[in-house]
Motif scaffolding. Sequence first.
Motif, PDB file in Angstrom:
ATOM      1  N   LEU A 200     -33.100  -9.441  -3.886  1.00  0.00           N
ATOM      2  CA  LEU A 200     -33.510  -8.497  -4.919  1.00  0.00           C
ATOM      3  C   LEU A 200     -34.884  -7.912  -4.612  1.00  0.00           C
ATOM      4  O   LEU A 200     -35.136  -6.726  -4.857  1.00  0.00           O
ATOM      5  CB  LEU A 200     -33.521  -9.201  -6.278  1.00  0.00           C
ATOM      6  CG  LEU A 200     -32.152  -9.668  -6.788  1.00  0.00           C
ATOM      7  CD1 LEU A 200     -32.313 -10.520  -8.044  1.00  0.00           C
ATOM      8  CD2 LEU A 200     -31.243  -8.481  -7.073  1.00  0.00           C
ATOM      9  N   SER A 201     -35.785  -8.735  -4.073  1.00  0.00           N
ATOM     10  CA  SER A 201     -37.110  -8.241  -3.716  1.00  0.00           C
ATOM     11  C   SER A 201     -37.021  -7.211  -2.590  1.00  0.00           C
ATOM     12  O   SER A 201     -37.698  -6.174  -2.619  1.00  0.00           O
ATOM     13  CB  SER A 201     -38.012  -9.399  -3.292  1.00  0.00           C
ATOM     14  OG  SER A 201     -38.223 -10.298  -4.362  1.00  0.00           O
ATOM     15  N   ALA A 202     -36.174  -7.497  -1.590  1.00  0.00           N
ATOM     16  CA  ALA A 202     -36.000  -6.545  -0.494  1.00  0.00           C
ATOM     17  C   ALA A 202     -35.447  -5.219  -1.009  1.00  0.00           C
ATOM     18  O   ALA A 202     -35.899  -4.134  -0.609  1.00  0.00           O
ATOM     19  CB  ALA A 202     -35.069  -7.132   0.567  1.00  0.00           C
ATOM     20  N   LEU A 203     -34.469  -5.296  -1.923  1.00  0.00           N
ATOM     21  CA  LEU A 203     -33.899  -4.079  -2.497  1.00  0.00           C
ATOM     22  C   LEU A 203     -34.955  -3.300  -3.282  1.00  0.00           C
ATOM     23  O   LEU A 203     -35.015  -2.059  -3.206  1.00  0.00           O
ATOM     24  CB  LEU A 203     -32.723  -4.437  -3.404  1.00  0.00           C
ATOM     25  CG  LEU A 203     -32.024  -3.264  -4.102  1.00  0.00           C
ATOM     26  CD1 LEU A 203     -31.442  -2.305  -3.076  1.00  0.00           C
ATOM     27  CD2 LEU A 203     -30.933  -3.782  -5.050  1.00  0.00           C
ATOM     28  N   ALA A 204     -35.786  -4.005  -4.028  1.00  0.00           N
ATOM     29  CA  ALA A 204     -36.845  -3.337  -4.796  1.00  0.00           C
ATOM     30  C   ALA A 204     -37.820  -2.630  -3.869  1.00  0.00           C
ATOM     31  O   ALA A 204     -38.252  -1.500  -4.151  1.00  0.00           O
ATOM     32  CB  ALA A 204     -37.578  -4.357  -5.667  1.00  0.00           C
ATOM     33  N   TRP A 205     -38.194  -3.269  -2.769  1.00  0.00           N
ATOM     34  CA  TRP A 205     -39.105  -2.635  -1.810  1.00  0.00           C
ATOM     35  C   TRP A 205     -38.483  -1.368  -1.227  1.00  0.00           C
ATOM     36  O   TRP A 205     -39.147  -0.328  -1.105  1.00  0.00           O
ATOM     37  CB  TRP A 205     -39.444  -3.613  -0.682  1.00  0.00           C
ATOM     38  CG  TRP A 205     -40.677  -4.401  -0.947  1.00  0.00           C
ATOM     39  CD1 TRP A 205     -40.772  -5.617  -1.557  1.00  0.00           C
ATOM     40  CD2 TRP A 205     -42.009  -4.007  -0.617  1.00  0.00           C
ATOM     41  NE1 TRP A 205     -42.081  -6.004  -1.631  1.00  0.00           N
ATOM     42  CE2 TRP A 205     -42.868  -5.048  -1.056  1.00  0.00           C
ATOM     43  CE3 TRP A 205     -42.571  -2.908  -0.002  1.00  0.00           C
ATOM     44  CZ2 TRP A 205     -44.251  -4.996  -0.899  1.00  0.00           C
ATOM     45  CZ3 TRP A 205     -43.950  -2.852   0.164  1.00  0.00           C
ATOM     46  CH2 TRP A 205     -44.768  -3.889  -0.281  1.00  0.00           C
ATOM     47  N   ILE A 206     -37.208  -1.425  -0.877  1.00  0.00           N
ATOM     48  CA  ILE A 206     -36.536  -0.253  -0.308  1.00  0.00           C
ATOM     49  C   ILE A 206     -36.501   0.887  -1.323  1.00  0.00           C
ATOM     50  O   ILE A 206     -36.845   2.032  -1.006  1.00  0.00           O
ATOM     51  CB  ILE A 206     -35.107  -0.634   0.145  1.00  0.00           C
ATOM     52  CG1 ILE A 206     -35.172  -1.594   1.337  1.00  0.00           C
ATOM     53  CG2 ILE A 206     -34.310   0.613   0.507  1.00  0.00           C
ATOM     54  CD1 ILE A 206     -33.826  -2.175   1.730  1.00  0.00           C
ATOM     55  N   CYS A 207     -36.080   0.568  -2.556  1.00  0.00           N
ATOM     56  CA  CYS A 207     -35.983   1.613  -3.588  1.00  0.00           C
ATOM     57  C   CYS A 207     -37.354   2.223  -3.892  1.00  0.00           C
ATOM     58  O   CYS A 207     -37.489   3.452  -4.020  1.00  0.00           O
ATOM     59  CB  CYS A 207     -35.373   1.031  -4.862  1.00  0.00           C
ATOM     60  SG  CYS A 207     -33.636   0.570  -4.709  1.00  0.00           S
ATOM     61  N   ALA A 208     -38.376   1.382  -4.007  1.00  0.00           N
ATOM     62  CA  ALA A 208     -39.718   1.876  -4.331  1.00  0.00           C
ATOM     63  C   ALA A 208     -40.227   2.803  -3.225  1.00  0.00           C
ATOM     64  O   ALA A 208     -40.812   3.860  -3.502  1.00  0.00           O
ATOM     65  CB  ALA A 208     -40.672   0.706  -4.537  1.00  0.00           C
ATOM     66  N   CYS A 209     -39.989   2.433  -1.968  1.00  0.00           N
ATOM     67  CA  CYS A 209     -40.466   3.259  -0.856  1.00  0.00           C
ATOM     68  C   CYS A 209     -39.709   4.579  -0.780  1.00  0.00           C
ATOM     69  O   CYS A 209     -40.301   5.624  -0.467  1.00  0.00           O
ATOM     70  CB  CYS A 209     -40.334   2.490   0.458  1.00  0.00           C
ATOM     71  SG  CYS A 209     -41.464   1.090   0.588  1.00  0.00           S
TER      72      CYS A 209
END
Length: 661
Positions: A200-209
Motif C-alpha cells: 500500500l505504501s508503494a502504491l501511495a508513492w506511485i500515485c502521489a508522484c
Amino acid sequence: MGDFLQFAILGLGAGTVYAALGTGVVLTYQAAGVVNVALGALAMYVTFTYAFLENEGRLVLPVGGIRMAGLPVVVEILLALAVAAVLGLLAYALVFRPLRTASGLLKLVATVGVTVLLQALAVLRFSTSASTVPTILPDKPVQVAGATIPRDRLYLAAIVIVVAALLWAFTRFTRTGVAMRAVAEDERAATLLGHSPERLSALAWICACVVAGLFGILAGPVTGLDPVTNSLFVVPALAVALVGRLRSFGATVTAGIVLGMLQGVLLKLQQDWSWLPQVGLREALPFVVIVVALVVLGARLPTRGTAEEARLPKVPRTPPRPLSVTAAVVVAVILTIVLTGPYRTALTTSIVATLVCLSIVVLTGMLGQISLAQMTFAGAAGFVLSNLTTRAHIPFPVAPLLAIVVAVAVGVLVAIPALRIRGVTLGVVTLGLGMAVNEFVFKNPDWTGGLGGSRVPEASLFGLGLGGSGDLSFALFALAVVTVLALAVLWLRRTRLGGQMLVVRANERAAAAAGVNVAGVKLAGFGIAAGLAGTAGTLLGYQQQSLSFQDFDVFVSLTYVAVVYLAGISRVSGAVIAGVLAPGGLLFYALDKWIHLGKYSALVSAIGLIAALVTTPGGVAGRLEEQAQWLGKRLRSGGTRPGAASGNGNEEGAHVVAGSS
C-alpha cells in the motif's frame, strides 16, 4: 472588482500545483508515514522530462536516453508520467521501505536526500532549452464578471478538483483505498486483517508522484521551470495539507486553490499600495497559513498508527574521555596551522559548520525538537551584525554579542509553537518559517542588501585584525570559539537542565508529572540552539566579509540537518564529523580536488547521504563508538559483537533530574 478577480484567477496556476502536491503529501503520509518534502522535486523532474521530450524529441532518463521525436503530446505526457511512477516506486523500494520503522525525522531527512538527488540530476541531465514548458491547455482569454481570464487557469482548477474527487472515491469505496485508511489508523491491526502496508505504501508513492508530475506538466507554462524554485512549491503544499489535517483531499485542494488566489490578490495590492512590502510578501503567506492551521487544528492533527516506530538515535550515557577531546583539539590546531590557501579556507568552513550542527545536536539530539530553520537563526545574527557594524559602527566584540542576542530572541519566539506541537509537524512549521524569513527579510534590499549582499568589516581587537577566509588568525579564532562552545554543550549534558532536556525528549508527559517545567525547558533549549547557530552566523560573516541570502537558504538548513543526522545527531562528536562532511567543508573540497568531482559533487553527496541513512540510521559517530567499544572489549576479554550498547541516556537524564530536585 474585475481587476481583483483577474489577479485571483491568475493565481490559480500556482494554486493548483499547491493543491496537487498537497494531495500527494496527504496520500504518502497516510499510507507510508512520510512527510514527503521530495514531492516538489519529483514534480520538477517529471516536468523537465516532458519539456525535453517536447522541445528536443528525446526521453532523458537518469542514465542514458532514448530518441523519440515527433510523438503526440498525449504520448509524451504518458511517458513522463511513467517516469514519475518509476521514480516513486524506486524512492519507496530503495529508500523508504528500509526506513519503514525509522523515526519521523529520519524519514524527513531521507526526503531531503531525494530532493537534492533529483535537483542534481535535473541540472546534469537537462539543458536550458528544457526550462520552457510548452503550452498544453487552451489559454485563450475569456471574459468573466468583467475580468479577462486565461482559460488554462480554469481548466487547471477543474482538473485538480476532479483528481481530488477521484482520490476521495478511491479511498472511500475501493478495497485498496479503505485498506490505506486502515493502515493509517492502525498498521498492526491492518496487517492482522491481511493487508500489506508495504504494498500500500508503494502504491501511495506511485500515485502521489504521478499526480504531482501531472500538474507540474500542466501548470509548467504558468509557473515556469527551475530546479530550486519548483522544488520549494512543496512548502505551500505542506501548508494546505495541514489545513486538510493530513487526511482530507477536499479540504487540501480547496486550501491550495484559495492560497494561490490570495497570492494573486496580494500581487494586485502590491501594485496599488506602494507602502506594502514589495519583496517576499506572497512567499510568506504559506507560513501564515501553517501557523493559523496549527492554532486552529493543532490539537486535532492526526498521528499515523505505525507498528513499531523507532525513536531518535540513542544519547551516550558517558561523556567523551578528556584524552579524546584533547587529541581532537590538538589535531584541529595542527591542521589549521599546516594547511594553507583553499584547504585552510575549507577547514574554516568546516569549523563554522560544526557550530550549526552543534545547535541541531542540542535542539534535536538532546531535546527531541525538530527544527529545519537553523540557518534562519544564523542569518538573523549575520545580517544584524552587518547592520550594527556598517550602519551603527559598533565595534567587535560588542556587535557580534548583540547579534547573537537577537538570534536567541528569535529562537525563543520560534519555540512558542513547540509548546503546542511536536515532532515532524514542528519541522513543517520551522520549514515554513525558514522560507518566509528568507523571502521576506533576507531578500529585502533595504534590510540585507538583496542580491548585492551585506558587507561585514574585518573583526579587530586592540587594533589587531583577525582577517577572514583562509587567514590563520581567523581560523584559530573560529576554532577557539567552537571548542569552547562544544565543551559548554558537553557540560550542559551533565547539568540539571541537560537532564531535564533528555527527560522531555523521552516523554513530555512523564517529565511534567515528575515536576519538570516542560515549557521552560523547551524555551531554554531553543534559545541555546539559536545562540549557537547565531554565533555561527557571525563567524560566517567575518569569514566571508559579505553575506547573501543564498547563504541561509531553506535547502542549506535542510542539508545541515541531513548531514548531522548522518554523522550522529545525538553526539557532540557527530557535530564535529558533520562539520567535516558539510558542503564546502574540508572533506568536500579535498575530494573535489583529488578525484575531480566537479559538477558531480552534489549528485555524489546526495547518493552517499541516502545510502548512509539507510545503512547507518544511528549515525557515523555512533557506529564508530560502537566499533571502538567492541574493539576495547575484545582486546581485554575476547569480547562481544559490535553494537552491544551504550544506552539511550534518558535514564541518566532522569537520575540527574531526581538528584538535583
